[in-house]
Write a protein that holds these residues in place. Structure first.
Motif, PDB file in Angstrom:
ATOM      1  N   LYS A 147       0.823  -1.206   0.000  1.00 17.03           N
ATOM      2  CA  LYS A 147       0.000   0.000   0.000  1.00 17.03           C
ATOM      3  C   LYS A 147       0.861   1.262   0.000  1.00 17.03           C
ATOM      4  N   LEU A 148       1.910   1.256   0.821  1.00 10.97           N
ATOM      5  CA  LEU A 148       2.784   2.421   0.874  1.00 10.97           C
ATOM      6  C   LEU A 148       3.466   2.656  -0.466  1.00 10.97           C
ATOM      7  N   ALA A 149       3.846   1.575  -1.152  1.00 11.24           N
ATOM      8  CA  ALA A 149       4.495   1.719  -2.453  1.00 11.24           C
ATOM      9  C   ALA A 149       3.614   2.472  -3.438  1.00 11.24           C
ATOM     10  N   LEU A 150       2.307   2.235  -3.373  1.00 10.96           N
ATOM     11  CA  LEU A 150       1.377   2.917  -4.268  1.00 10.96           C
ATOM     12  C   LEU A 150       1.148   4.366  -3.882  1.00 10.96           C
ATOM     13  N   LEU A 151       1.386   4.704  -2.626  1.00  6.70           N
ATOM     14  CA  LEU A 151       1.056   6.035  -2.128  1.00  6.70           C
ATOM     15  C   LEU A 151       2.236   7.002  -2.157  1.00  6.70           C
ATOM     16  N   LEU A 152       3.449   6.485  -2.267  1.00 11.26           N
ATOM     17  CA  LEU A 152       4.606   7.373  -2.306  1.00 11.26           C
ATOM     18  C   LEU A 152       4.640   8.156  -3.621  1.00 11.26           C
ATOM     19  N   PRO A 153       5.127   9.388  -3.597  1.00  8.04           N
ATOM     20  CA  PRO A 153       5.263  10.153  -4.842  1.00  8.04           C
ATOM     21  C   PRO A 153       6.073   9.380  -5.877  1.00  8.04           C
ATOM     22  N   LYS A 154       5.664   9.447  -7.124  1.00 10.16           N
ATOM     23  CA  LYS A 154       6.277   8.647  -8.173  1.00 10.16           C
ATOM     24  C   LYS A 154       7.696   9.074  -8.520  1.00 10.16           C
TER      25      LYS A 154
END
Length: 419
Positions: free
Chosen positions: A286-293
């Motif tokens: 989930k965190l991977a999807l939420l971090l700025p790209k």
């Protein structure tokens, strides 16, 4: 871990159970398999964190054949049966059983044991050894776990280690397939270190079945994952052989014997009778999807439940970002959120803190957004201006702003049943 402690997982996990074999890694991308192990007990924690530590979740749903293990040899009979006096007692597979199974499933060659655990202890089963097919030694490890489901089957496509987006990966290859039995498997080929130093390669396969079996295979082109020179150009097993090894039914039989993984009781409403802590690998997903790209994922890791972290770099230096997720925290809301806390329209409590770090690193600052939803779910996101809290600051400010930390903490992904 108590979120107020903001503990460094590198220290705490030295003595923690190596649950589901997932933990710390210097990955070639955010999902790379090879980890920065702190001692033998940390080495095999990597696998479940790998399952969640991708920079994105671009799963490729393509058909794939379930291959038959080399020789078709059955798994050894369990060494013993748990002494419960019941015919339903789970069998117990010994460390020797794990080693024999791995040895039987490998191609022709010389195999020597390095480490192993069975199903009879507190830690999950694993088998680690050095394999030589005549072209040089390579280290191979297999870790087993069960992914608990609150009710019914899990969705392997959302539980298996995902491949990152092409523009974000430094892997040579990565492919996720759906097998005929609805299992999902990811096979990847990458490097132990992001800068490819020593040409130490780390290849692996990660498989999850609808019943929750989790099989993770990792191999290196050296006799150990770290500290040994490379002994061959590539690891011993090809991508196809990794897939075959991970998909062998023998591992599922042994994983079924892991104690304490029975399904949670379900309430009449269809939900779990008592909310459970979120798995560390899922927190990372989930965190991977939420971090700025635009952030480079340098390293990540997790605990068994409740905690995950990334070390990111925006070109100005490494920055640790960590998340604590805790259910059933409503009863302590009064002590956690003072008069300065904000209450949103939906009842969510939000507290923002900016201050010095708590691990003693020179010049380290910690920015935190602490949230509590009405259902009692607490999500706390913190960022630091260093990669290690007990070391000196490496940049002026954390890589994420307070606004970005707030967006991560308040995301509906933390309450979603799927990513």
């Amino acid at each position: 871990m108590p979120v107020d402690q903001y503990s460094d997982p590198f220290e705490e996990q030295l003595s923690a159970a190596l649950r589901e074999a997932g933990g710390n890694f210097d990955s070639p991308a955010a999902l790379a398999a090879a980890g920065r192990a702190r001692g033998d007990r940390m080495r095999l924690r990597r696998r479940t964190a790998v399952a969640g530590g991708a920079a994105s979740l671009a799963l490729v749903g393509v058909g794939g054949a379930l291959l038959v293990p080399w020789g078709g040899k059955p798994a050894p009979l369990p060494s013993s049966v748990a002494a419960s006096g019941s015919s339903s007692a789970k069998p117990v597979y010994s460390p020797d059983d794990m080693i024999r199974t791995l040895q039987q499933l490998l191609p022709e060659g010389k195999f020597s044991r390095t480490d192993a655990r069975g199903t009879g202890g507190e830690l999950p089963p694993l088998a680690v050894g050095v394999f030589d097919d005549g072209k040089g030694k390579g280290s191979i490890s297999v870790g087993l776990a069960r992914i608990p489901a609150d009710a019914g089957e899990i969705n392997p496509s959302t539980a298996v280690m995902p491949c990152p987006d092409e523009e974000e990966t430094h892997l040579d290859s990565c492919k996720t397939e759906l097998l005929p039995d609805r299992s999902a498997i990811t096979v990847y080929q990458g490097y132990e270190y992001p800068d490819h130093r020593d040409n130490l390669k780390s290849w692996g396969a990660d498989l999850v079945t609808p019943a929750g079996h989790h099989v993770s295979v990792i191999e290196w082109n050296a006799a150990a994952e770290k500290g040994k020179p490379t002994t061959r150009p590539e690891p011993p097993l090809t991508a196809g052989e990794l897939k075959t090894l991970a998909a062998a039914s023998e591992w599922r039989r042994i994983a079924d014997a892991i104690p304490g993984e029975e399904k949670k009781p379900v309430s009449p409403s269809g939900s779990s009778a008592r909310p459970t802590e979120m798995a560390g690998w899922l927190i990372l997903r989930k965190l991977a999807l939420l971090l700025p790209k635009d952030l480079d994922r340098v390293k990540n890791g997790s605990q068994e439940t409740g905690y995950g972290y990334f070390v990111v770099d925006d070109g100005k230096g490494a920055s640790l970002v960590q998340v604590n997720v805790q259910p059933n925290m409503s009863d302590v809301a009064g002590s956690l959120y003072g008069s300065g806390a904000e209450t949103l329209a939906d009842g969510t409590r939000v507290s923002v803190k900016q201050g010095p770090g708590e691990k003693g690193g020179a010049g380290v600052v910690m920015w935190t957004v602490d949230t509590l939803r009405k259902d009692g779910l607490r999500v706390v996101v913190s960022a630091f201006n260093t990669a290690e809290q007990d070391q000196a600051a490496t940049r002026a400010k954390p890589a994420l702003t307070i606004e970005q930390l707030r967006a991560v903490a308040l995301s509906p992904r933390w309450t979603a049943t799927e990513d």
